[in-house]
Design a protein around this motif. Structure first.
Motif, PDB file in Angstrom:
ATOM      1  N   ASP A   1      24.870  12.048  37.994  1.00 19.61           N
ATOM      2  CA  ASP A   1      24.005  11.636  36.882  1.00 19.61           C
ATOM      3  C   ASP A   1      22.650  11.144  37.398  1.00 19.61           C
ATOM      4  O   ASP A   1      21.604  11.481  36.846  1.00 19.61           O
TER       5      ASP A   1
ATOM      6  N   LYS B   1      19.022  12.846  36.569  1.00 14.72           N
ATOM      7  CA  LYS B   1      17.904  12.089  36.006  1.00 14.72           C
ATOM      8  C   LYS B   1      16.692  12.158  36.935  1.00 14.72           C
ATOM      9  O   LYS B   1      15.555  12.251  36.476  1.00 14.72           O
TER      10      LYS B   1
ATOM     11  N   ASN C   1      20.052  12.667  29.165  1.00 10.06           N
ATOM     12  CA  ASN C   1      21.348  12.899  28.547  1.00 10.06           C
ATOM     13  C   ASN C   1      21.271  12.890  27.027  1.00 10.06           C
ATOM     14  O   ASN C   1      20.465  12.169  26.439  1.00 10.06           O
TER      15      ASN C   1
ATOM     16  N   TRP D   1      27.409  14.933  29.228  1.00  5.46           N
ATOM     17  CA  TRP D   1      28.722  14.707  29.829  1.00  5.46           C
ATOM     18  C   TRP D   1      29.723  14.865  28.705  1.00  5.46           C
ATOM     19  O   TRP D   1      29.621  14.178  27.682  1.00  5.46           O
TER      20      TRP D   1
ATOM     21  N   PRO E   1      18.384  12.395  22.801  1.00  2.00           N
ATOM     22  CA  PRO E   1      18.259  11.614  24.043  1.00  2.00           C
ATOM     23  C   PRO E   1      17.994  10.111  23.836  1.00  2.00           C
ATOM     24  O   PRO E   1      18.609   9.287  24.514  1.00  2.00           O
TER      25      PRO E   1
ATOM     26  N   TYR F   1      21.130   8.559  22.611  1.00  2.00           N
ATOM     27  CA  TYR F   1      22.139   8.544  23.660  1.00  2.00           C
ATOM     28  C   TYR F   1      21.819   7.500  24.726  1.00  2.00           C
ATOM     29  O   TYR F   1      22.725   6.873  25.285  1.00  2.00           O
ATOM     30  N   ALA F   2      20.531   7.290  24.991  1.00  2.00           N
ATOM     31  CA  ALA F   2      20.147   6.267  25.972  1.00  2.00           C
ATOM     32  C   ALA F   2      20.600   4.889  25.484  1.00  2.00           C
ATOM     33  O   ALA F   2      21.050   4.049  26.274  1.00  2.00           O
TER      34      ALA F   2
ATOM     35  N   GLU G   1      24.332   4.814  26.030  1.00  2.00           N
ATOM     36  CA  GLU G   1      24.639   4.639  27.455  1.00  2.00           C
ATOM     37  C   GLU G   1      24.523   3.175  27.871  1.00  2.00           C
ATOM     38  O   GLU G   1      25.305   2.682  28.672  1.00  2.00           O
TER      39      GLU G   1
END
Lengths: 468, 468
Positions: free
Chosen positions: A52, A56, A62, A134, B38, B41-42, B45
């Motif tokens: 990952d 990046k 992602n 993912w 994104p 999703y960030a 995460e």
């Protein structure tokens, strides 16, 4: 009695034994599915974190796209649907009702992500669009093997769109080299042959597939990660177009690339020995296990003290002082789990002011003064990392034969890889090899690089092997 | 013209506008599915990383269980199958063939994990077994809303087995408090009411469900995470038994607990204002955006210098120097995305040796000397974190009414929460409230704690609200 079947006796059974005894994975109740047990998952989490970070660093971000894909999406790219149709799982009932359009469980996401790349790409200023996810994917398997070929597996899949072919090709190559090759080599300590797939072995819908091929302990090849140039095939199927700097509409060029839990299988088979796993220290969830030799208060306290010092030095450390298990059993367990370095703490050693450091890769033991243990371990871990890579490379070199006929290639591929100029094989030779279940793993330049775009195929060599 | 619908005008439309303009999520092609973009999703995460660390601190380890569950597994626990049957997606075709036994796409994993808890639990020494998985789950939704109620969502689900009821109850409570409540309060800055669900609102198959309930900007409740005691229901259905220290066989006691991408929806609705998202700094993927006011080389260079200093101070920083966009547009974008602090770098300020710091939560601006900027920002971020929590708490207090009749509760719940002794509501009152689409969100002690086991329900108060 040995805990595991020896590799020489029966490699596939040894592999199953390692999975069970190291508590890595188990079969799921639905045929071909897999339960990843905590230790196996910890290994995967470490792989994920490293890959990952590399993704990046390559500028991709992602996101997450749905598991369910309308069946019609797959049909839009002819080769893609042909390649994946036999492996699909199809949902026909949702919320208690028959669905009007059946829904496919994603086998890969080029189609559904293509739909959104199209939506988000208006102008050349929106490009490149560099996405990764993912996720789990499903490909119905008739001959499943845990981690290597399971009906559901975990992976990352990158999907990118670019203004022109050269940029797309350069990015797909960058991923193949800087993400996959470097991770496999530098972290997993597995030397890989890189190159491109033949037309026959290409990803369904790709114009070019780059691959990293590792050699397993039995001499067979494992495809460990791939990066694809998709040309304008998916851009055409999903209308991924953009207004160029020239004011005209252009079709984008896309790529996709993936690596999966299959790498856990590769790790086991590339480095494992008859005592179990051997995990390279940079990857290992536990790098050092500290084992008190006796269930004695002073010894256990000293073991915990050493572990604390190693943890402070930034290492991943465990103390195994389980009272129900003999020292021998705990050593065997640490070996099966492939923990790179053991620190054995016994009363006799302690009396002499020492502890014993043991490398998992070579089993070499050394008594070192207690005060130096914490300082010595990091260097020892580096040696184990390098040692595992060197050993895998030596195996690969000893089992890779340069040959000049397809017949000799077939013979050499019984025990390893055959290297031969592609012009001596060709698609006809490839078809003949397929009859013996042998495949061309990749084409590369004579010095082992990915072939340049537009080069003459007659200048390339190829690697032939049995494969997983 | 405002970029977003105002919350007062139409809260649901404001929510959709934020999702689109902040580029958080999009509808998937299959009804009810979701594309997490994104930026969304960030955010997820960051939630994952924090919750994962808390789960590991509570002693649980990650694993992964199959997506596909044999249909027969669900039928083994009567309430469980009744609760989930209407929402199931069913795979009937695999690898081109009709399956002999249809396979369910997991709506939650108590059943399949129960099967393996049973396999891995032999002796009391194997317990507690504390597992967690990060996964996607599918529950067919008729009225989907992005992040809040989607046919597929991402979550973590914990599953544990224990030797006795007290230990299971204590662990489920620990997760509710130390993982969920603390994360929601300390990181998401959302004050939550904690308590237990009524029998009617319990998880299908649980003997007790603990919940964290947040108040959204429109006064409605959102269930943000739950932790369940499953008694011996699943242990009985899946034979999770063990040999006790007494040499006899015993059934284990299990728990399960989960939190999902729904928390992203909660984040938006709890803190968002008419200018967009407001993300608490501890969570924010980007904590500080540095904006050069003009596309001028000196100004941009200074902006990058400041950003580098902030990054060195350990903050998550971006420079937005996009040349195609005016300063005003970039400010609006930073506001919509909810970035906690802006550093605006303009030529006039620079001439005076200053930059301007702007808080997203209050829009308060302050000119500070260039040399002090990097030192001032961390404290400002702490103030934003505290400010968002205080504001959410003030809203909740202003919209929570203490009442003494079910009719008054129903009236108060039109705009917020009603708090009322449970003995004045009871299951009969709960049924009456349901006719107005109102629910008892949780039962708690008068001082706001989770009810103790075996306490008198007549001593409890309950919170009533409309909910998502």
């Amino acid at each position: 009695m040995a805990v595991l079947t020896s590799r020489a006796t029966d490699f596939p059974r040894w592999y199953q034994d390692v999975l069970a005894k190291a508590e890595l994975a188990d079969n799921g109740p639905v045929r071909g599915t897999m339960v990843i047990r905590p230790y196996g998952y910890a290994i995967w989490e470490r792989m994920q974190a490293d890959v990952d970070a590399r993704i990046k660093a390559a500028g991709a971000v992602n996101a997450y796209f749905p598991l369910f894909i309308p069946e019609s999406y797959l049909r839009r790219e002819a080769e893609h649907v042909e390649g994946f149709s036999p492996e699909l799982a199809v949902v026909t009932i949702g919320g208690g009702k028959e669905l009007e359009e059946p829904v496919v469980v994603r086998p890969t996401s080029e189609t559904i992500i293509g739909e959104y790349l199209a939506k988000w790409t208006q102008s050349y200023r929106d490009l490149p669009l560099l996405l990764n996810q993912w996720a789990n994917v499903v490909r119905w398997e008739l001959r499943p093997r845990l981690f290597l070929r399971s009906s559901e597996f975990l992976w990352q899949e990158g999907h990118t769109a670019h203004v022109d072919e050269a940029e797309a090709a350069a990015y797909a190559r960058r991923i193949a080299l800087e993400v996959y090759r470097d991770f496999l080599t530098d972290v997993l300590a597995i030397p890989v042959f890189i190159g491109t797939k033949t037309r026959k072995e290409r990803f369904a819908g790709a114009t070019n597939t780059m691959t990293c091929e590792g050699m397993m302990g039995d001499g067979k090849a494992l495809q460990m990660a791939t990066s694809h140039e998709l040309g304008q095939n998916f851009a055409r199927a999903f209308d991924i177009d953009f207004l160029g700097a020239d004011g005209a509409k252009h079709l984008a060029w896309t790529t996709s690339w993936g690596s999966s839990t299959r790498m856990v299988g590769g790790l086991i088979m590339a480095h494992g020995d008859d005592n179990g796993l051997r995990i390279p220290p940079r990857l290992a969830p536990t790098q050092v296990v500290v084992l008190p030799v006796r269930d004695d208060e002073t010894v256990v306290a000293k073991a915990r003290e050493i572990a604390a010092a190693l943890t402070d030095a930034g290492l991943r450390v465990q103390v195994d002082a389980r009272s129900g298990l003999s020292f021998g059993r705990r050593v065997t367990d640490a070996e099966i789990k492939g923990i790179p370095v053991r620190v054995e703490v016994g009363p006799r050693d302690l009396a002499a002011g020492n502890v014993t450091l043991v490398r998992r890769d070579t089993s070499v033991k050394a008594a070192v003064p207690l005060a130096e243990a914490a300082a010595r371990v990091p260097a020892l871990l580096d040696e184990v990392q390098a040692g595992l890579h060197a050993e895998a490379l030596a195996l690969r070199e000893s089992r890779t034969a340069d040959v000049t006929t397809v017949a000799d290639a077939a013979a050499a591929a019984q025990t390893g890889f055959a290297r031969i100029p592609w012009r001596l094989v060709g698609e006809e030779g490839e078809a003949r090899l397929a009859e013996d279940a042998l495949t061309v793993r990749c084409l590369q330049t004579p010095d082992g690089e990915i072939p340049p775009a537009g080069g003459d195929p007659d200048d390339l060599i190829c690697l032939i092997a049995r494969s997983y």
